[in-house]
Scaffold this active site. Structure first.
Site, PDB file in Angstrom:
ATOM      1  N   ARG A   1       0.891  -1.356  -0.021  1.00 57.89           N
ATOM      2  CA  ARG A   1      -0.087  -0.039  -0.104  1.00 57.89           C
ATOM      3  C   ARG A   1       0.760   1.246   0.126  1.00 57.89           C
ATOM      4  NH1 ARG A   1      -3.238  -3.151   3.058  1.00 57.89           N
ATOM      5  NH2 ARG A   1      -5.190  -3.853   2.036  1.00 57.89           N
TER       6      ARG A   1
ATOM      7  N   LYS B   1       2.525  11.050 -12.414  1.00 57.21           N
ATOM      8  CA  LYS B   1       1.541   9.973 -13.027  1.00 57.21           C
ATOM      9  C   LYS B   1       2.526   8.899 -13.350  1.00 57.21           C
ATOM     10  CE  LYS B   1      -0.196  11.872 -16.989  1.00 57.21           C
ATOM     11  NZ  LYS B   1      -1.229  11.909 -18.009  1.00 57.21           N
TER      12      LYS B   1
ATOM     13  N   GLU C   1       8.894  16.986 -26.529  1.00 57.71           N
ATOM     14  CA  GLU C   1       8.126  17.259 -25.623  1.00 57.71           C
ATOM     15  C   GLU C   1       8.545  18.742 -25.142  1.00 57.71           C
ATOM     16  OE1 GLU C   1       5.500  16.096 -24.385  1.00 57.71           O
ATOM     17  OE2 GLU C   1       5.861  13.930 -25.184  1.00 57.71           O
TER      18      GLU C   1
ATOM     19  N   LYS D   1       5.929  22.334 -16.901  1.00 55.96           N
ATOM     20  CA  LYS D   1       5.034  21.139 -16.500  1.00 55.96           C
ATOM     21  C   LYS D   1       4.514  21.286 -14.858  1.00 55.96           C
ATOM     22  CE  LYS D   1       4.293  16.455 -16.739  1.00 55.96           C
ATOM     23  NZ  LYS D   1       4.403  15.239 -17.103  1.00 55.96           N
TER      24      LYS D   1
ATOM     25  N   GLU E   1      -5.714  16.077 -14.282  1.00 54.09           N
ATOM     26  CA  GLU E   1      -5.937  16.241 -15.640  1.00 54.09           C
ATOM     27  C   GLU E   1      -7.309  16.119 -16.040  1.00 54.09           C
ATOM     28  OE1 GLU E   1      -4.950  13.219 -19.062  1.00 54.09           O
ATOM     29  OE2 GLU E   1      -3.138  13.800 -18.081  1.00 54.09           O
TER      30      GLU E   1
ATOM     31  N   ARG F   1      -4.181  20.562 -17.262  1.00 54.02           N
ATOM     32  CA  ARG F   1      -3.193  19.785 -17.595  1.00 54.02           C
ATOM     33  C   ARG F   1      -3.601  18.892 -18.861  1.00 54.02           C
ATOM     34  NH1 ARG F   1      -0.582  15.516 -12.962  1.00 54.02           N
ATOM     35  NH2 ARG F   1       0.800  14.384 -14.383  1.00 54.02           N
TER      36      ARG F   1
ATOM     37  N   ASN G   1      -1.515  17.591 -23.421  1.00 55.78           N
ATOM     38  CA  ASN G   1      -1.551  16.639 -24.615  1.00 55.78           C
ATOM     39  C   ASN G   1      -1.591  17.333 -25.960  1.00 55.78           C
ATOM     40  OD1 ASN G   1      -2.186  14.511 -22.655  1.00 55.78           O
ATOM     41  ND2 ASN G   1      -4.401  14.938 -22.436  1.00 55.78           N
TER      42      ASN G   1
ATOM     43  N   HIS H   1      -0.683  15.018 -28.883  1.00 50.41           N
ATOM     44  CA  HIS H   1      -0.717  13.676 -28.463  1.00 50.41           C
ATOM     45  C   HIS H   1      -2.065  12.824 -29.088  1.00 50.41           C
ATOM     46  CE1 HIS H   1       2.604  14.955 -26.014  1.00 50.41           C
ATOM     47  NE2 HIS H   1       2.820  13.767 -25.414  1.00 50.41           N
TER      48      HIS H   1
ATOM     49  N   HIS I   1      -0.401   9.623 -30.643  1.00 49.28           N
ATOM     50  CA  HIS I   1      -0.451   8.396 -30.019  1.00 49.28           C
ATOM     51  C   HIS I   1      -0.704   7.559 -30.952  1.00 49.28           C
ATOM     52  CE1 HIS I   1      -0.471   9.642 -25.659  1.00 49.28           C
ATOM     53  NE2 HIS I   1       0.633   9.282 -25.971  1.00 49.28           N
TER      54      HIS I   1
ATOM     55  N   HIS J   1       8.137   7.842 -29.679  1.00 48.63           N
ATOM     56  CA  HIS J   1       7.196   8.642 -29.007  1.00 48.63           C
ATOM     57  C   HIS J   1       7.105   9.936 -29.515  1.00 48.63           C
ATOM     58  CE1 HIS J   1       4.256  10.136 -25.852  1.00 48.63           C
ATOM     59  NE2 HIS J   1       5.114  11.027 -25.498  1.00 48.63           N
TER      60      HIS J   1
HETATM   61  N1  LIG Z   1       4.384   9.124 -16.601  1.00 48.29           N
HETATM   62  C1  LIG Z   1       4.279  10.121 -17.228  1.00 48.29           C
HETATM   63  O1  LIG Z   1       3.712  11.356 -16.808  1.00 48.29           O
HETATM   64  C2  LIG Z   1       4.746  10.005 -18.820  1.00 48.29           C
HETATM   65  C3  LIG Z   1       5.030  11.063 -19.575  1.00 48.29           C
HETATM   66  C4  LIG Z   1       5.661  10.801 -20.572  1.00 48.29           C
HETATM   67  C5  LIG Z   1       6.078   9.611 -21.209  1.00 48.29           C
HETATM   68  N2  LIG Z   1       5.756   8.643 -20.247  1.00 48.29           N
HETATM   69  C6  LIG Z   1       6.206   7.319 -20.408  1.00 48.29           C
HETATM   70  O2  LIG Z   1       7.661   7.169 -20.826  1.00 48.29           O
HETATM   71  C7  LIG Z   1       8.008   6.156 -21.553  1.00 48.29           C
HETATM   72  C8  LIG Z   1       9.012   6.632 -22.516  1.00 48.29           C
HETATM   73  O3  LIG Z   1      10.166   7.199 -21.784  1.00 48.29           O
HETATM   74  P1  LIG Z   1      11.497   7.184 -22.584  1.00 48.29           P
HETATM   75  O4  LIG Z   1      11.581   7.493 -23.541  1.00 48.29           O
HETATM   76  O5  LIG Z   1      12.473   7.572 -21.462  1.00 48.29           O
HETATM   77  O6  LIG Z   1      11.722   5.359 -22.672  1.00 48.29           O
HETATM   78  P2  LIG Z   1      12.592   4.354 -22.048  1.00 48.29           P
HETATM   79  O7  LIG Z   1      12.533   4.295 -20.684  1.00 48.29           O
HETATM   80  O8  LIG Z   1      12.147   3.042 -22.781  1.00 48.29           O
HETATM   81  O9  LIG Z   1      14.085   4.618 -22.561  1.00 48.29           O
HETATM   82  C9  LIG Z   1      14.572   4.979 -24.045  1.00 48.29           C
HETATM   83  C10 LIG Z   1      15.637   3.994 -24.279  1.00 48.29           C
HETATM   84  O10 LIG Z   1      16.652   4.757 -23.901  1.00 48.29           O
HETATM   85  C11 LIG Z   1      17.366   3.885 -22.944  1.00 48.29           C
HETATM   86  N3  LIG Z   1      18.113   4.503 -22.041  1.00 48.29           N
HETATM   87  C12 LIG Z   1      17.559   5.557 -21.112  1.00 48.29           C
HETATM   88  N4  LIG Z   1      18.593   6.438 -20.610  1.00 48.29           N
HETATM   89  C13 LIG Z   1      19.794   6.092 -21.163  1.00 48.29           C
HETATM   90  C14 LIG Z   1      20.859   6.709 -21.256  1.00 48.29           C
HETATM   91  N5  LIG Z   1      21.396   7.558 -20.259  1.00 48.29           N
HETATM   92  N6  LIG Z   1      21.976   6.046 -21.762  1.00 48.29           N
HETATM   93  C15 LIG Z   1      21.814   5.134 -22.757  1.00 48.29           C
HETATM   94  N7  LIG Z   1      20.632   4.639 -22.996  1.00 48.29           N
HETATM   95  C16 LIG Z   1      19.497   4.903 -22.034  1.00 48.29           C
HETATM   96  C17 LIG Z   1      16.408   2.989 -22.394  1.00 48.29           C
HETATM   97  O11 LIG Z   1      17.312   1.661 -21.891  1.00 48.29           O
HETATM   98  C18 LIG Z   1      15.523   2.686 -23.648  1.00 48.29           C
HETATM   99  O12 LIG Z   1      16.043   1.720 -24.371  1.00 48.29           O
HETATM  100  C19 LIG Z   1       6.497   5.690 -22.339  1.00 48.29           C
HETATM  101  O13 LIG Z   1       6.378   4.336 -21.735  1.00 48.29           O
HETATM  102  C20 LIG Z   1       5.613   6.743 -21.752  1.00 48.29           C
HETATM  103  O14 LIG Z   1       4.299   6.281 -21.942  1.00 48.29           O
HETATM  104  C21 LIG Z   1       5.264   8.648 -18.927  1.00 48.29           C
END
Ligand SMILES: NC(=O)c1ccc[n+]([C@@H]2O[C@H](COP(=O)([O-])OP(=O)(O)OC[C@H]3O[C@@H](n4cnc5c(N)ncnc54)[C@H](O)[C@@H]3O)[C@@H](O)[C@H]2O)c1
Length: 342
Positions: free
Chosen positions: A108, A130, A172, A214, A224, A228, A232, A235, A239, A249
């Protein structure tokens, strides 16, 4: 180094921007922390991790699932982790989403913090609380809002990030500029080539401006329901492009921003010269390289957008560079508009 903090629902989160990676050991309880990371990040940085137990995920979106959550829970139970423990996510958005989600539900709720290693997680995923996982083909459909105690955003760690992932974060940043900050937009225009070269002090400045936008928006609207939704921008269609093409992305969102800007132009909200500046910036940052146009396969995905309420989409449009608003649009109007562009 810059520290920015925000408080949501009585919980304070510190965002630390700059050369801060070495500080993490001072922020976590000694002997009572478990690190969650992925194998790419641990491959580069394992030797610099604080001395803790480490759980390593496979990299990529496929790890964002309930089965990964279950695996982590089993490991935590094996390690006899109780509610006094701390979870530290070291990785990109996948690791931050999973760490936040597990920390919210394990027993929890346990404390957690993040070292964000991708540009996308530094400017977006790790900020705002989030967390979630994907299920049944829907992104982030299971999740919650829980704030981390801290987020470390050290741009030196981006040197190993693949260029395509770097561009994901840049998209972004352009979004923040478009919806809230015309000065940031001008800075991006003026310094596009230095950004592509990863200029560190410039990246810190851009990161700080983006994080503040942000935080401002999230503080106003934690769950949201209003402001917020501005986040989007690009997006809804982005998406759909991401899901249909498996495009990174940020590149999908960049294409989504082109379409949203085009609707803003055609509906008479945005001037032609401003629309042209938006396209020029996205191009100069390499965000439109090899990105496909709209296709009919997106329509169904847009219809399934989980953010729509009944048949209304809260579509984000621009009336200026740095100024966005939400237009309640019948889903059918958007679909018709897209069909006319195919
Ligand atoms: N929670 C939220 O508010 C929110 C907002 C935007 C995106 N997201 C989520 O974030 C995810 C995308 O994030 P992302 O692009 O960071 O993806 P990710 O975590 O998959 O990282 C992208 C790639 O880069 C590699 N990587 C990360 N840091 C590195 C570094 N310093 N050196 C070498 N390799 C590295 C990872 O291993 C991966 O292969 C999605 O799942 C998306 O839904 C969440």
């Amino acid at each position: 180094m810059e520290k920015i903090f925000y408080t949501i629902q009585g919980k304070r989160s510190d965002i630390i921007i700059g050369r801060a990676w070495e500080l993490v050991g001072d922020l976590i309880p000694a002997g009572q922390t478990v690190i969650i990371t992925d194998s790419n990040v641990s491959g580069y940085y394992f030797d610099e991790f604080p001395d803790c137990k480490v759980l390593t995920l496979s990299p990529g979106e496929s790890s964002k699932s309930l089965s990964t959550v279950d695996q982590i829970v089993k490991e935590l139970l094996k390690l006899e982790v109780d509610r006094s423990y701390f979870l530290l996510g070291i990785g990109g958005g996948v690791v931050s989403d999973i760490t936040g989600f597990v920390a919210s539900v394990y027993m929890r709720g346990v404390r957690f913090g993040l070292v964000s290693t991708s540009l996308l997680s530094q400017v977006d995923a790790s900020i705002g609380g989030k967390n979630g996982v994907n299920s049944s083909g829907y992104k982030n459909v299971i999740g919650c809002f829980t704030q981390p105690e801290f987020v470390i955003c050290d741009t030196t760690i981006l040197k190993t990030l693949p260029y395509e992932d770097f561009k994901s974060g840049l998209a972004e940043i352009v979004k923040y500029a478009l919806i809230r900050d015309s000065k940031l937009f001008s800075l991006l225009e003026e310094r596009a080539s230095s950004i592509n070269e990863g200029n560190k002090s410039l990246m810190d400045e851009i990161l700080s401006r983006s994080v503040k936008i942000k935080i401002d928006i999230v503080e106003e609207d934690v769950r949201e329901k209003g402001e917020r939704r501005l986040l989007n921008f690009g997006h809804t269609i982005g998406h759909a492009i991401e899901a249909a093409n498996g495009l990174k992305h940020g590149l999908a969102i960049a294409r989504g921003m082109v379409f949203s800007s085009l609707i803003s132009l055609e509906e008479g909200y945005l001037d032609k010269d401003k629309y042209n500046r938006i396209i020029a910036l996205l191009k100069s940052l390499g965000l439109l390289d090899g990105v496909p146009g709209i296709s009919s396969s997106y329509l169904e995905i847009v219809r399934r957008d989980k953010k729509r309420e009944k048949n209304i989409i809260h579509f984000v449009l621009l009336n200026d560079i740095g100024s966005a608003f939400i237009k309640e649009m019948p889903l059918q109007d958007l679909v018709t508009w897209m069909e006319n562009k195919i």
